[in-house]
Design a protein around this motif. Structure first.
Motif, PDB file in Angstrom:
ATOM      1  N   PRO A  79     -50.483 -50.097 -16.476  1.00  0.00           N
ATOM      2  CA  PRO A  79     -49.525 -49.319 -17.272  1.00  0.00           C
ATOM      3  C   PRO A  79     -48.898 -50.172 -18.364  1.00  0.00           C
ATOM      4  N   ILE A  80     -48.647 -49.538 -19.476  1.00  0.00           N
ATOM      5  CA  ILE A  80     -48.014 -50.243 -20.585  1.00  0.00           C
ATOM      6  C   ILE A  80     -46.512 -50.214 -20.362  1.00  0.00           C
ATOM      7  N   LYS A  81     -45.923 -51.390 -20.375  1.00  0.00           N
ATOM      8  CA  LYS A  81     -44.481 -51.492 -20.181  1.00  0.00           C
ATOM      9  C   LYS A  81     -43.928 -52.501 -21.177  1.00  0.00           C
ATOM     10  N   LYS A  82     -42.628 -52.647 -21.198  1.00  0.00           N
ATOM     11  CA  LYS A  82     -41.973 -53.568 -22.124  1.00  0.00           C
ATOM     12  C   LYS A  82     -42.530 -54.977 -21.925  1.00  0.00           C
ATOM     13  N   GLY A  83     -42.891 -55.630 -23.032  1.00  0.00           N
ATOM     14  CA  GLY A  83     -43.422 -56.982 -22.985  1.00  0.00           C
ATOM     15  C   GLY A  83     -44.937 -57.048 -22.924  1.00  0.00           C
ATOM     16  N   THR A  84     -45.624 -55.921 -22.715  1.00  0.00           N
ATOM     17  CA  THR A  84     -47.086 -55.897 -22.646  1.00  0.00           C
ATOM     18  C   THR A  84     -47.675 -56.184 -24.024  1.00  0.00           C
ATOM     19  N   GLU A 124     -46.708 -56.733 -29.424  1.00  0.00           N
ATOM     20  CA  GLU A 124     -45.874 -56.735 -28.216  1.00  0.00           C
ATOM     21  C   GLU A 124     -45.048 -55.461 -28.153  1.00  0.00           C
ATOM     22  N   VAL A 125     -45.009 -54.848 -26.979  1.00  0.00           N
ATOM     23  CA  VAL A 125     -44.198 -53.653 -26.776  1.00  0.00           C
ATOM     24  C   VAL A 125     -42.742 -54.092 -26.629  1.00  0.00           C
ATOM     25  N   ASP A 129     -43.236 -40.804 -24.708  1.00  0.00           N
ATOM     26  CA  ASP A 129     -44.657 -41.115 -24.896  1.00  0.00           C
ATOM     27  C   ASP A 129     -44.901 -42.102 -26.031  1.00  0.00           C
ATOM     28  N   PHE A 130     -43.856 -42.774 -26.493  1.00  0.00           N
ATOM     29  CA  PHE A 130     -43.980 -43.679 -27.626  1.00  0.00           C
ATOM     30  C   PHE A 130     -43.552 -45.098 -27.252  1.00  0.00           C
ATOM     31  N   ALA A 131     -44.139 -46.065 -27.959  1.00  0.00           N
ATOM     32  CA  ALA A 131     -43.796 -47.476 -27.770  1.00  0.00           C
ATOM     33  C   ALA A 131     -43.496 -48.092 -29.131  1.00  0.00           C
ATOM     34  N   GLN A 132     -42.471 -48.935 -29.168  1.00  0.00           N
ATOM     35  CA  GLN A 132     -42.155 -49.690 -30.380  1.00  0.00           C
ATOM     36  C   GLN A 132     -42.907 -51.006 -30.304  1.00  0.00           C
ATOM     37  N   LEU A 133     -43.677 -51.309 -31.355  1.00  0.00           N
ATOM     38  CA  LEU A 133     -44.532 -52.495 -31.366  1.00  0.00           C
ATOM     39  C   LEU A 133     -44.093 -53.487 -32.431  1.00  0.00           C
ATOM     40  N   LEU A 143     -45.675 -46.017 -32.003  1.00  0.00           N
ATOM     41  CA  LEU A 143     -46.949 -45.320 -31.836  1.00  0.00           C
ATOM     42  C   LEU A 143     -47.003 -44.692 -30.451  1.00  0.00           C
ATOM     43  N   ARG A 144     -47.821 -43.657 -30.315  1.00  0.00           N
ATOM     44  CA  ARG A 144     -47.991 -42.993 -29.016  1.00  0.00           C
ATOM     45  C   ARG A 144     -48.709 -43.921 -28.043  1.00  0.00           C
ATOM     46  N   LEU A 145     -48.348 -43.821 -26.787  1.00  0.00           N
ATOM     47  CA  LEU A 145     -48.948 -44.668 -25.751  1.00  0.00           C
ATOM     48  C   LEU A 145     -50.444 -44.432 -25.610  1.00  0.00           C
ATOM     49  N   ASP A 146     -50.907 -43.201 -25.853  1.00  0.00           N
ATOM     50  CA  ASP A 146     -52.335 -42.930 -25.708  1.00  0.00           C
ATOM     51  C   ASP A 146     -53.166 -43.556 -26.822  1.00  0.00           C
ATOM     52  N   GLN A 147     -52.525 -44.135 -27.828  1.00  0.00           N
ATOM     53  CA  GLN A 147     -53.229 -44.820 -28.905  1.00  0.00           C
ATOM     54  C   GLN A 147     -53.311 -46.324 -28.675  1.00  0.00           C
TER      55      GLN A 147
END
Length: 82
Positions: A15-20, A52-53, A59-63, A74-78
């Motif tokens: 799973p994508i989480k903070k710091g990934t 880095e997340v 459903d979004f992550a800041q990169l 961006l959306r997590l599915d991307q």
């Protein structure tokens, strides 16, 4: 009674989480709403990674990349793990 062979389930991605550390999936990004709202030719660093997340919101992550460029959502599915 003969047993039918069963396929093993495909391993789930972590799973994508903070710091990934992640990179953007070219196939999922191109043609998306985010790509349409951006430059016609996306920069290579999106697809090469690592980004880095910084934060997650639904459903979004800041990169953030290790380059002098702005952070993006961006959306997590991307995204895929680097």
């Amino acid at each position: 009674m003969a047993q039918t062979p069963t396929e093993a389930p495909a391993p789930k991605a972590a799973p994508i989480k903070k710091g990934t550390l992640v990179k953007v999936s070219r196939g999922a990004y191109l043609g998306s709403l985010e790509a349409a709202a951006s430059d016609p030719t996306p920069p290579d660093y999106l697809f090469e990674g690592p980004g880095e997340v910084l934060a997650l919101n639904g459903d979004f992550a800041q990169l953030r990349w290790r380059l002098p460029v702005p952070d993006v959502w961006l959306r997590l599915d991307q995204l895929e793990a680097f």
